[in-house]
Design a protein around this motif. Structure first.
Motif, mmCIF file in Angstrom:
data_model
loop_
_atom_site.group_PDB
_atom_site.id
_atom_site.type_symbol
_atom_site.label_atom_id
_atom_site.label_comp_id
_atom_site.label_asym_id
_atom_site.label_seq_id
_atom_site.Cartn_x
_atom_site.Cartn_y
_atom_site.Cartn_z
ATOM 1 N N ARG A 217 0.813 -1.216 0.000
ATOM 2 C CA ARG A 217 0.000 0.000 0.000
ATOM 3 C C ARG A 217 0.851 1.272 0.000
ATOM 4 N N ARG A 218 1.999 1.236 0.665
ATOM 5 C CA ARG A 218 2.858 2.421 0.689
ATOM 6 C C ARG A 218 3.497 2.664 -0.672
ATOM 7 N N GLN A 219 3.964 1.592 -1.295
ATOM 8 C CA GLN A 219 4.610 1.727 -2.603
ATOM 9 C C GLN A 219 3.629 2.213 -3.661
ATOM 10 N N ILE A 220 2.415 1.645 -3.662
ATOM 11 C CA ILE A 220 1.449 2.028 -4.698
ATOM 12 C C ILE A 220 0.964 3.451 -4.470
ATOM 13 N N ALA A 221 0.843 3.881 -3.199
ATOM 14 C CA ALA A 221 0.452 5.268 -2.906
ATOM 15 C C ALA A 221 1.522 6.233 -3.389
ATOM 16 N N SER A 222 2.784 5.874 -3.202
ATOM 17 C CA SER A 222 3.887 6.710 -3.654
ATOM 18 C C SER A 222 3.904 6.807 -5.180
ATOM 19 N N LEU A 223 3.658 5.680 -5.844
ATOM 20 C CA LEU A 223 3.673 5.647 -7.298
ATOM 21 C C LEU A 223 2.565 6.524 -7.884
ATOM 22 N N ALA A 224 1.424 6.563 -7.196
ATOM 23 C CA ALA A 224 0.292 7.375 -7.659
ATOM 24 C C ALA A 224 0.403 8.833 -7.219
ATOM 25 N N GLY A 225 1.416 9.153 -6.401
ATOM 26 C CA GLY A 225 1.565 10.518 -5.916
ATOM 27 C C GLY A 225 0.632 10.843 -4.770
ATOM 28 N N LEU A 226 0.239 9.817 -3.988
ATOM 29 C CA LEU A 226 -0.669 10.017 -2.866
ATOM 30 C C LEU A 226 0.008 9.827 -1.517
ATOM 31 N N GLY A 245 4.392 11.514 -8.784
ATOM 32 C CA GLY A 245 3.629 10.329 -9.157
ATOM 33 C C GLY A 245 2.936 10.508 -10.491
ATOM 34 N N ARG A 246 1.878 9.756 -10.688
ATOM 35 C CA ARG A 246 1.175 9.726 -11.965
ATOM 36 C C ARG A 246 -0.109 10.554 -11.879
ATOM 37 N N GLY A 247 -0.064 11.719 -12.489
ATOM 38 C CA GLY A 247 -1.152 12.676 -12.376
ATOM 39 C C GLY A 247 -2.475 12.158 -12.916
ATOM 40 N N LYS A 248 -2.432 11.389 -14.010
ATOM 41 C CA LYS A 248 -3.672 10.870 -14.604
ATOM 42 C C LYS A 248 -4.373 9.924 -13.629
ATOM 43 N N VAL A 249 -3.570 9.114 -12.926
ATOM 44 C CA VAL A 249 -4.126 8.189 -11.933
ATOM 45 C C VAL A 249 -4.749 8.983 -10.789
ATOM 46 N N ARG A 250 -4.035 10.004 -10.341
ATOM 47 C CA ARG A 250 -4.529 10.804 -9.216
ATOM 48 C C ARG A 250 -5.837 11.509 -9.590
ATOM 49 N N ALA A 251 -5.944 11.967 -10.829
ATOM 50 C CA ALA A 251 -7.152 12.681 -11.261
ATOM 51 C C ALA A 251 -8.378 11.776 -11.239
ATOM 52 N N VAL A 252 -8.243 10.544 -11.759
ATOM 53 C CA VAL A 252 -9.418 9.657 -11.765
ATOM 54 C C VAL A 252 -9.740 9.157 -10.362
ATOM 55 N N LEU A 253 -8.723 8.983 -9.531
ATOM 56 C CA LEU A 253 -8.977 8.553 -8.154
ATOM 57 C C LEU A 253 -9.693 9.637 -7.358
ATOM 58 N N PHE A 254 -9.418 10.907 -7.669
ATOM 59 C CA PHE A 254 -10.101 12.005 -6.977
ATOM 60 C C PHE A 254 -11.604 11.940 -7.248
ATOM 61 N N MET A 255 -11.975 11.792 -8.533
ATOM 62 C CA MET A 255 -13.392 11.709 -8.873
ATOM 63 C C MET A 255 -14.019 10.444 -8.280
ATOM 64 N N ALA A 256 -13.278 9.322 -8.333
ATOM 65 C CA ALA A 256 -13.807 8.070 -7.782
ATOM 66 C C ALA A 256 -14.013 8.180 -6.279
ATOM 67 N N ALA A 257 -13.105 8.880 -5.601
ATOM 68 C CA ALA A 257 -13.229 9.042 -4.145
ATOM 69 C C ALA A 257 -14.445 9.889 -3.794
ATOM 70 N N LEU A 258 -14.735 10.914 -4.605
ATOM 71 C CA LEU A 258 -15.926 11.734 -4.368
ATOM 72 C C LEU A 258 -17.197 10.894 -4.493
#
Length: 296
Positions: A217-226, A245-258
């Motif tokens: 979980r720590r490695q994948i969070a770092s890779l995604a820039g979280l 990290g990977r901005g495109k991943v962070r952008a879709v995760l933001f909407m998914a989290a909402l």
């Protein structure tokens, strides 16, 4: 002794530097040039090949060299530039840049993660194109709201109609691409089984975060820039923040989290607890993004 290849990528050609042999040459950035390069590198038994991310010009080389069974790394240009300054390499030419990239890999020994193969790269390009179309649609919708002349409104509406047709066509292409791979079908179904994760989020994660499921979980969070960055010096401690990290991943995760904060009972309860404890809503949302990524 490790043999590392650095490649400086431009639209028309690839400048190649091999260390420690200090061999430098160039090939075309096309199928023929990449085939020639792959054969040449396989003959000397290289350990790793590194290219900078250059806005898409590197994609053909990454796909072609990976398909040839070679180990390819796509490195962050900002990190390479910082390394070049650190070692005093102020001069800048394509061959020098290629040598610096190779030296950067030899010095830092970055972790080698599974690379996206040609099929995954094609999926990534389709996802990227879909994002561009959506951005164009949003821009035209904004212009429509501002337009006063009927002729301008008609022009915008015609273009919007064409863009929406193209979006439907891209979605069909994505569906076809996903259906071709049994592995992707299973992964997409698994990802979309989580409340808050729709097909667009799932496909972006498949294309842009192929390491999902193989890192902790720590490695994948770092890779995604979280993963939060701590700012501290002596007794002073600033606010932590996320980035990189990977901005495109962070952008879709933001909407998914909402969405998940409303419709996923576990994540809704998690976010509500943070807000009730006095955390700012944006901090609670970022924590929800990280929690969702861990679940996925």
């Amino acid at each position: 002794m490790e043999i590392v290849v650095g490649i400086d990528v431009s639209k028309e050609r690839l400048d190649v530097a091999i260390l420690p042999q200090e061999e430098v040459f160039a090939v075309g950035n096309d199928h023929a040039g990449i085939d020639e390069l792959a054969e040449r590198l396989k003959g000397i038994g290289v350990d790793a090949i590194a290219l900078e991310a250059t806005g898409g010009f590197e994609m053909l080389a990454v796909a072609g060299l990976s398909a040839a069974g070679l180990t390819v790394l796509v490195v962050n240009p900002a990190q390479v530039r910082a390394y070049a300054h650190a070692i005093g390499r102020r001069a800048k030419t394509d061959p020098i840049d290629a040598a610096v990239i190779a030296a950067f890999v030899l010095a830092t020994k970055p972790e080698i993660r599974p690379l996206r193969d040609a099929e995954t790269q094609a999926l990534s390009e389709l996802v990227a194109r879909r994002r561009q179309i959506v951005q164009m649609i949003v821009a035209e919708e904004n212009r429509l709201r501002m337009a006063l002349a009927k002729q301008a409104q008609k022009s915008i509406k015609r273009l919007l109609k064409a863009l929406r047709r193209e979006l439907e066509s891209l979605d069909a292409d994505l569906d076809s691409h996903i259906r071709k791979s049994p592995v992707w079908r299973v992964r997409e179904a698994l990802l979309t089984s989580v409340p808050g994760v729709g097909p667009t989020t799932a496909r972006t994660l498949l294309a842009e975060l192929p390491e999902l499921g193989s890192l902790d979980r720590r490695q994948i969070a770092s890779l995604a820039g979280l993963a939060p960055w701590t700012r501290q010096s002596g007794k002073w401690k600033g606010k932590s923040f996320i980035g990189g990290g990977r901005g495109k991943v962070r952008a879709v995760l933001f909407m998914a989290a909402l969405v998940a904060s409303r419709y996923n009972p576990d994540l809704k309860a998690f976010r509500d607890r943070l807000v009730a404890a006095g955390k700012p809503k944006i901090v609670a949302t970022v924590a929800t993004m990280r929690k969702l990524l861990t679940i996925l």
